[in-house]
Each structure stands twice: as C-alpha cells, then as structure tokens.
Design an enzyme around this catalytic site. Structure first.
Site, PDB file in Angstrom:
ATOM      1  N   SER A   7     -49.575 -28.534  36.579  1.00  0.00           N
ATOM      2  CA  SER A   7     -49.043 -28.987  37.864  1.00  0.00           C
ATOM      3  C   SER A   7     -47.461 -28.651  38.853  1.00  0.00           C
ATOM      4  O   SER A   7     -46.773 -29.090  39.363  1.00  0.00           O
ATOM      5  CB  SER A   7     -49.042 -30.534  37.367  1.00  0.00           C
ATOM      6  OG  SER A   7     -50.123 -31.261  37.588  1.00  0.00           O
ATOM      7  N   GLU A  35       0.551  -1.172   0.039  1.00  0.00           N
ATOM      8  CA  GLU A  35      -0.241  -0.205   0.136  1.00  0.00           C
ATOM      9  C   GLU A  35       1.118   1.115  -0.263  1.00  0.00           C
ATOM     10  O   GLU A  35       0.505   2.433  -0.440  1.00  0.00           O
ATOM     11  CB  GLU A  35      -1.503  -0.361   0.901  1.00  0.00           C
ATOM     12  CG  GLU A  35      -2.173  -0.902   1.205  1.00  0.00           C
ATOM     13  CD  GLU A  35      -2.902  -0.781   0.316  1.00  0.00           C
ATOM     14  OE1 GLU A  35      -3.312   0.693  -0.331  1.00  0.00           O
ATOM     15  OE2 GLU A  35      -3.700  -1.963  -1.019  1.00  0.00           O
TER      16      GLU A  35
END
Lengths: 789, 213
Positions: free
Chosen positions: A482, A204
């Site tokens: 229950s 770069e």
C-alpha cells in the site's frame, strides 16, 4: 668511505701489471700476495657496499620525496549544531560531548572540556577545519530553559546565535594494506604537545639532536651484548634507525638488516633535517593493533586509547604511549594493564629524572589509573551507512584515490538519530516473542532523512547494525504494498475538477480484465465492502478496491508517471495489480518517494555526503542541495492532510500511543500478500522515516505494516525531538465546512467537517443544517448517509 | 562534477549584489513575521463532532516588526510590465516566526560574508545549515536562488525561487518570490515564463479564503 680503498686499488692494479722482481725473498712474496688478496676482497666488498648503499639511498629518497604514507579517507558525521531556539536538553548535549570524549573540567583551560552549572553548559570547544571554513577553538556558553537553547554566547558574553561542535569521526576507508594513522605535523606537535616530543627523546634516543643517525658506541655495545647473550637482543637503535627499520625493513633481526638500517639512517640524516625524521617517526611508530588494522603513530594512538587529540594528552597518558613504543602488544594497556602500568611508571620516573616533570608530580601521576577507554576511541561502526557513503563516492572517485590520499569526507549522518534507529530494532525481539517465532526470524531495514534537504541522517541494513554484510536498506528488493497508494491519490487530487478529498469512491466488488490472464477480483484487507466512501477515508483505511478503481479512473500511466516523478523507479508497463504495490523497491527507493511527499512536492535526491576535501583541506567536491518541483503544492497539501488521517484515525492510529498527536505525523502503512512485507513510511515536521520488516527467505509472517514496521518506526522516533508538522495551507487552499454525505457546504453551526479544497473547486451546493442533524426519513440514500454519520 | 572554478569577476559582482540584497532582506525576515495561521484540524472520521481531534501547535514569534527589502527591480536591468501594481513601496519578506531566528540571522550573515569573499561553496554550505533549521523559511530559499544565479545555474535557481513562492507569506513576500522566479527565467532566456512570473508578482490578489476556518 670509498675514497681510501680506491687509492689502494690503483696500487693493486699496478702491481698486477708489473710483476715483482724474482730476486725478492719468497716470504715477502707470500705476504704481499695475502695483502693483495685482502685488498682485493676489501675492494670488492666496498664496491658492493657502495652499490648497496646507493640502492638503499634510492629507496630513502624515493620514499621521502613522495607522500610517505598511503592515508585512508576519514569519514565524519554531521556536526552537532547548537543554536538558539533549538530543542536540546542539557543532558543530550552532555552525551554528545561525551561521545566526542570531552571531559568534565570546571576550569575549562584545555580544549575538549566542559562544565555544567545548573541550566548552563560551558564548553571549551576544539578547533576544527570544516570544509566551509575553520572554526577556532573557543569557549562557548549555552543557556537552556526547559530543554530549549535560549542563548549561545562566547566567553565574553557576545551572542553567537549558533555554533557547532567538531564532527564525530565515524569511520575510515582503508587501502588494501591494513595500516591506519592520523597524520601529525611536527611543528604543530612541538607547539601543542612539547612534552610528548621531550619524553619520546628522553626515553628512546637522548642524543637525537646531536648524532648523525647512528651512535657507534651504542652499536658496539649492542653487538657485544648480542654476542655474549648468544642471541639478538634489540638495542642501540636511534630514532632514525628505528624509523629506517619501520619504513623500509622487515622486523626480522639479522646482522644484514642491522647494517642496512644503519646505512639508511645515515642517509636519511644526510638528506633530511631532524624535524622531518622526527615527524616521520611520530607518524610511523607502531602502537597497537585494532583487529586487522595496525595502529601507527601517536595521533591515531591517542585517539584509539584515549579518544582525544595529542594536544589534550596528560603527562601520564604521554608516559604510557611513549612507554608502549618498546613493545606495543607486550605493553597493551587493554590486555596487559599491569605491565602497561609498570612501564608507564618507569617512563614517569625517567621524565622526573630528566626534569620534564617534578618528582612530586611523578609520584602523584603514578597513583592515577591508566585512563584508557574500554571501547576503542577511533571509530564507531555504522557499516550500513558507510556502505551508502562509499557507493555515492564511487560515482565520482577512483577507488584508489579514495583510500590512499587522506581525503576527508563529510557526511550527513546524525549520530543521535543513527543511535535511535539502531536501538529501535530491539523491538523485533519482542515481536518475535509475542508471536512465538523462533529468534532472529525477522529482518529489518530503516532510513531516516531530514525534511527539506533530503539528507540521510541514519540508515540500518539489518537488525544487527554492526554487521557488514547484506545491506537491506539499499539492496533488498521487496514488494511495497500500500505504500504505492499516495501516488494514486496524488495523481487523482492533481485533477481538482474531478477529485477532492470528499469525492465518494465505490467500495464494491470489482472485476479487472487483464489481457492474457484471468480476470482479477481484488479484495480489501478485511474482505468486506463498504459501498461509497469518501476518498480521504479510503486512503486512511487503506481500502484496496476503491484505490484500484481510483487508479484505473486516473489512468495507469498517470499513476506510473506520478510515482516516477516523486522519485520512484520508472515502471513500464504498469499493470493493474501494481495499484496494490506488487512491484518491488528497496527501502531507499521508498524513502526517496516519501521524502518528496514530505517536502511539499519538491524532489531532492537523498544525499549521504555534504562534501569531500583533500588532505590539505582544499574542497574537492560538494554534493549540493538540488530541488525540483514535481507536484502541485495544493494537491500535495490535500494528500498530506489525508496521510495525516492515516495516523490520526486510520491504519497507523496505534502510533498515537507513542508519538503525541500534536506532532501531526503523516504516513502510510504497507502490507503485502500473506504479510511477507510490513512497511511504515511517515514524516514529522523535521524527519522522514521508512521501516521495512520481513524475512530474508520471503516467507509469510503474520505481521501488518502497523504491527510489524510501525513499532520500530515509533521506537526510533520517540527518542528524537519531533517538530510538529507545519500545516499552514498554501495559497491555493481553502478550508470549507462540509457535509460529506451531501457533498455540500454547510454553515459552521451544522454538523460537518472542515476539509481543505483547492480554491475554486469547493462543493458548489450549499445546504442548511438537516433538522437535528438527521436526514429526512424519505431520503432513498439513507443507508449511505447514515454511514457518514 | 561540481568542483568549483574560481568565480569570474562578473560572478563575483553578481554574488556581491546578491549578498547585499539578501543581507538587508534577511534582517527583515528574521525579525519579522505575522503570527502563523492557526493549524488546520486534522481529518476526522467519521463525521461529527466538529472539534478536531488533533491540533498542531502554531509556532509563534512574540514580537514582529517589519523591515524593508530593497526593491528587487533595482537589480533588474530589463524593464518589465508590472501591471501598474508596482509602487515605490518595496516588497517585504518574513521569516519563519520561530525562536531560532538569531541562529538563522547569524548563518545568513556568514553566508553573505562568504559570498562577498567569492567563497560560493562556503556560502552554499552555510545556507544549507540554515535550511536545516528553518526548511520553510522563504527568505532562505530566495537566498539559495540568488546563489545559484551567481553560480550560473539559472535552472536550479528557478526551482529554489519556486520553493520560496511556496512558503512566501503575504503579498509582498509573494511578490519578491515571483520576481525572483522571473529573474531566473530571464537568465534562462525564457521570456514568456518570466513575464508570466512578473504577472503573478504584480497582480497576485489577496486570498480572502486564507483567514477562513
């Protein structure tokens, strides 16, 4: 820069105040006027540029002086512990390692590698900064015998007893801007991954360490190319310029933006050292898109594409990532593998030309596949669990801090338990098929927690575990049926003078008067009555009518208190119908109650978070384990014994087909009116699980707790190691051989059962064996006694 | 809420003392325990046959040896009525008789080091790891109680000590656990509760019924 025009502006101003003599030639006057104009325009231009540069400078300094980025919080699962005595198979450990993207590499030179030789696995573990201290990178040796860990040693052979892997990252909490990164420190990268930096600079910006932010010749060349090609072609940008662009400017390409970029690049170089700029670049560069989240920086990209930290990247992987800087979507290796490969190979050539690798190496590396993970390697989606984490965090943290300060959140999620629970929902499809329901009729929610500490190990909010919406585990208010019964029975057993496990309860028609409404005639599920039955049988068979009688006898307030103490909601007033669970709760509430029942009566709030540390590793908050004794341990032991009967030979007996009876699972099924809700809550020696199944529109199904919810629970738990429950009785419990029908102790040679009692409250009556085990024929209670035989 | 303030010198000292106790006693705990009692049969219904259908496996530790726990009263400044039961013999603690003992020893050693270094938060995290492995190990709950005392949370400390009572094995184990309960109650200014706990520590009789069945 501003110096020269300033001097000339003075001259210009002077000449204005003293007009030129008239005898000067006219032509000269015009030239002077022109010059003056140019100077004036130049002056104004320079002042404007100066002002602009000043403001740009402000932005640069302001950005760099604070934190450069808003960092999302990172959420981690609980780490995989490896310890002597642990039930863990080599294959299970390898799948954990694979989930953490460890590679099978016999030399073990790099971190993140492992090797298996027979019953031994060697691991080169990565370092990790835990909230309770740093674990350095380390070579571990694990020896297995029959799926149990026999030794954990370091490379030198020293016994460690226990070690842990780094935790899996399970998600991130994002700020509103959709950016994401894993922050890298430049010194660390220089030390751990120098090739990344060298390659980046080679590709770069070769002159990065010598230029001052802008390379004029490159700018001129770029301008020329742009001019001759008739449109803007990118080029000539230094790393500094690229960073300026990424940090401060829009991606639009114009001369003005280019100028701003150059000015800011110069300013950044003026203020900051090269390393700071490089660090910014390493973290800011755009390297892809994950849905709405942008992938910024090499740290996250390495994780996203390869599932690894940057120090474990290989040269060809570095080449790919650096190559992608040129155009992350154009060279996306998942979508455009050919292009990406070409670009990678170009970078490999550049690396070879610049002596970073040898040409031979470059040739070899070009033969390698891209090696990108097919699935993204960053996070796994467990939205329901993350949702719980966020709710628990929200009680203490400002939402902004949570999402922008880079906090690290250590949760209690156990990835393999979560996976088991997520996979168990597949059972729903087969239930739907078997009952000829349209597909996706049923919904579900489930939670698994750890015994003893109340840590939430897994949670699903629906049958699609990746769905980010309605979280039924936390938000679905459903009748519990229950599942309420243990609260009734525990309240009763806490009064040992009155109740024991063999106390006969009356199972016969009952009318409950209710002020303001019609009298209530409750029914059993099978619509039959069985006369007097012992208490523990009534719980195992989930008999409604005896349970209501028991609740009324114990007192509604006592039942309500017990429910609340166990971790359920405070319910006032408590109506008789609530003895059958007509109140609503979320699966999470239910899990809290059963957590207490499993933990010998010690209530610990369910926790999804262990601790939170800030970006620098400083602990901010610990979510400590707390325990509160809320039930008598002896009474609770009797209840657990009865709940084990539910699985042993009660309503949940079908579980024995999947989970070995030796585990001794204790649990309770729940079914509500017209089967709108099916529940199972149960615990092994190491985990508690709660599963709910029903319909979102609350319409009836034909499912019971045993046929709807239990199969999912079983499917989840059968894939986990289930420790047998420790049924060692507490000090105040005494096992006695009794004849239940006679309510009497009998010699062990006689027929009878061994039943636990609270010491001092055993049956007083002692009796010999009945002849041949039969009751005398003249006993008027024969019908009842025969029932027990 | 629970952000850690730096521990005061007093707390550090308390923590260090705690570390010493827990350290010595843990070594004992992990290495020694009598075999667990055989598991109780699960409920069987209807009544006979006598042989239980379900039996869980006891977790056995092959060779056990006992080690001593320093007398808890050495760290107990206040004299108390021990009902004449207290002897020079120090109470002993047993750990869960499982194969995971080396792991728990390693963790408790680490927790001690963290406590000694004033890192109570780290010690807490480490003890939690240990409790995940052996949730029924009374020694770990005692260590937790000690830690909560050092963190100046005596009410929580009491709860942890009660949990140690729950899992304590044998008279000596029970005594140590009840003495810790007493200590935590003292720290809360609950003199009656403390002396009740001491009474339980001192006169807890052997339960003959333990071996039945």
């Amino acid at each position: 820069m501003a110096q020269t025009p300033k001097t000339s502006s003075k001259t210009a101003a002077k000449s204005k105040r003293f007009p030129p003599k008239k005898n000067l030639p006219q032509s000269l006057g015009i030239g002077k006027l022109l010059l003056k104009g140019v100077l004036l325009i130049g002056l104004i231009g320079c002042v404007l540029v100066g002002i602009w540069a000043y403001f740009l400078n402000e932005r640069v300094v302001q950005r760099f002086s604070g934190t450069l980025w808003k960092l999302p919080a990172t959420v981690f699962a609980a780490p995989q512990e490896i310890y002597v005595g642990q039930h863990l198979s080599p294959n299970a450990l390898i799948s954990d390692l694979t989930a953490l993207h460890y590679r099978d590499r016999p030399d073990l030179i790099e971190t993140g590698t492992y090797a298996r030789i027979g019953n031994e696995i060697k691991i080169h573990r990565r370092a990790f900064d835990f909230p309770d201290g740093n674990e350095p990178d380390k070579q571990l040796r694990i020896v297995f015998v029959n799926d149990e860990v026999k030794a954990v040693t370091d490379a030198a052979g020293a016994d460690l007893g226990i070690s842990r892997l780094e935790p899996m990252m399970i998600g991130q909490l994002y700020p509103d801007i959709n950016e994401d990164r894993i922050l890298l420190n430049v010194e660390q990268v220089q030390k751990d991954a120098p090739l990344l930096i060298n390659t980046l600079i080679t590709v770069e910006d070769r002159d990065f360490y010598t230029h001052h932010g802008v390379v004029p010749s490159a700018v001129l060349r770029a301008l020329f190319v742009n001019f001759t090609s008739g449109h803007t072609v990118q080029g000539g940008s230094t790393i500094t310029q690229q960073l300026a662009k990424n940090l401060f400017l829009t991606p639009q390409r114009s001369l003005q933006r280019k100028a701003a970029e150059a000015i800011m690049a110069l300013e950044m170089e003026w203020h900051y050292p090269k390393d700071k700029i490089l660090e910014g670049y390493l973290n800011e560069v755009y390297l892809g898109q994950d849905g709405s989240q942008a992938i910024h920086g090499f740290g996250l990209a390495a994780r996203y594409y390869f599932g690894r930290p940057i120090d474990e990247l290989r040269p060809e992987e570095i080449a790919l990532l650096v190559g992608m800087v040129k155009g992350a979507s154009f060279y996306n290796p998942r979508h455009n593998p050919e292009r990406a490969r070409e670009r990678r190979d170009t970078v490999l050539d550049l690396m070879a030309n610049n002596g970073l690798i040898t040409p031979t190496q470059a040739g070899e590396l070009k033969q390698k596949p891209l090696g990108v993970l097919t699935e993204k390697g960053t996070t796994s989606a467990h939205p329901a669990f993350l949702n719980l984490v966020q709710r628990q965090l929200a009680q203490q943290y400002n939402p902004d801090d949570l999402k922008t300060k880079g906090l690290r959140i250590f949760t209690t999620m156990n990835p393999s338990v979560q996976t088991a629970l997520e996979q168990s929902v597949n059972v729903l499809s087969s239930i739907e098929k078997a009952r000829k329901y349209p597909a996706d009729t049923l919904q579900t929610a489930g939670i698994i927690t750890s015994i003893g500490t109340g840590e939430v190990q897994a949670l699903i909010g629906g049958r699609d575990p990746t769905f980010e919406g309605y979280n039924r585990a936390l938000d679905a208010q459903r009748q519990i049926g229950s599942l309420i019964k243990p609260s009734i029975y525990l309240a009763a057993l806490s009064d040992p003078a009155k109740f024991s496990l063999i106390t006969p309860l009356d199972d016969s028609p009952l009318t409950v008067d209710q002020p303001g409404s019609k009298p209530w005639n409750p029914e059993n599920y099978d619509r039959k009555f069985q006369g007097p039955t012992p208490l523990y049988v009534d719980l195992a068979q989930s008999r409604n009518v005896p349970s209501i009688r028991l609740g009324l006898d114990v007192g509604l307030n006592n039942v309500a208190d017990m429910l609340h103490k166990l971790g359920g909601p405070a319910i006032k007033p408590f109506f008789p119908s609530m003895l059958l669970g007509s109140m609503t709760m979320t699966p999470f509430n239910v899990a809290q109650i059963y957590q207490t029942l499993s933990s010998d009566g010690f209530y610990s709030p369910l926790r999804a978070i262990r601790s939170v540390v800030d970006a620098s590793g400083k602990p901010l908050t610990r979510y400590p384990l707390t325990v509160t004794q809320v039930a008598d341990p002896n009474a609770l032991y009797l209840l657990q014994y009865a709940l084990q009967g539910v699985v042993n030979n009660g309503t949940a007996a079908s579980l024995n087909k999947t989970i070995p009876p030796s585990v001794g699972v204790a649990g309770k099924t729940g079914t509500t009116n017209d089967s709108r809700d099916a529940w199972f809550a149960g615990f092994t020696g190491n985990r508690v699980g709660v599963v709910w199944v029903g319909r979102d529109d609350n319409k009836p199904t034909s499912l019971t707790g045993a046929s709807g919810a239990l199969p999912i629970w079983a499917a989840a738990f059968k894939n986990l190691y289930n420790k047998p429950r420790d049924m060692t009785p507490p000090k105040g419990i005494n096992f006695v051989h009794v004849d239940v029908a006679q309510q009497a102790r009998v010699p062990t040679a006689c027929p009878g059962v061994l039943i636990p009692f609270i010491s001092g409250f055993e049956p007083q009556k002692v009796q010999d064996c009945q002849a041949g085990g039969n009751a005398p024929s003249d006993n008027p209670l024969n019908p009842i006694l025969n029932f027990f035989r | 809420m629970p952000i850690y303030p730096p521990p005061s010198p007093f707390l550090r000292r308390a923590a260090a003392i705690g570390a010493v106790i827990t350290g010595l006693s843990l070594l004992a705990g992990c290495a020694s325990a009598p075999p667990r009692q055989a598991m109780r049969p699960a409920p069987v219904y209807p009544q006979p046959p006598v042989v239980p259908a379900v039996q869980a496996h006891p977790l056995l530790m092959p060779q056990m040896q006992e080690q001593r726990l320093p007398n808890a009263s050495q760290n107990q400044p206040a004299p108390y009525d021990n009902g004449g039961i207290e002897t020079p013999n120090t109470p002993t603690m047993q750990a869960m008789p499982t194969a995971s003992a080396p792991a728990v020893i390693a963790l408790v050693t680490r927790a001690e080091a963290q406590t000694a270094a004033g890192d109570l938060g780290g010690a807490e995290a480490t003890l939690e790891r240990a409790v995940q492995i052996q949730p029924n190990n009374p020694r770990l709950w005692l260590d937790f109680a000690q830690l909560r005392l050092a963190q100046n949370q005596p009410a929580q400390a009491e709860q942890f000590a009660l949990r140690a009572v729950q899992y304590a094995v044998g008279n000596n184990g029970l005594r140590a656990a009840w003495l810790m309960v007493a200590k935590t109650r003292d720290a809360q200014g609950n003199a009656i509760g403390a002396s009740d706990a001491r009474r339980k520590a001192g006169v807890m009789p052997t339960s003959p019924t333990q071996t039945q069945g």
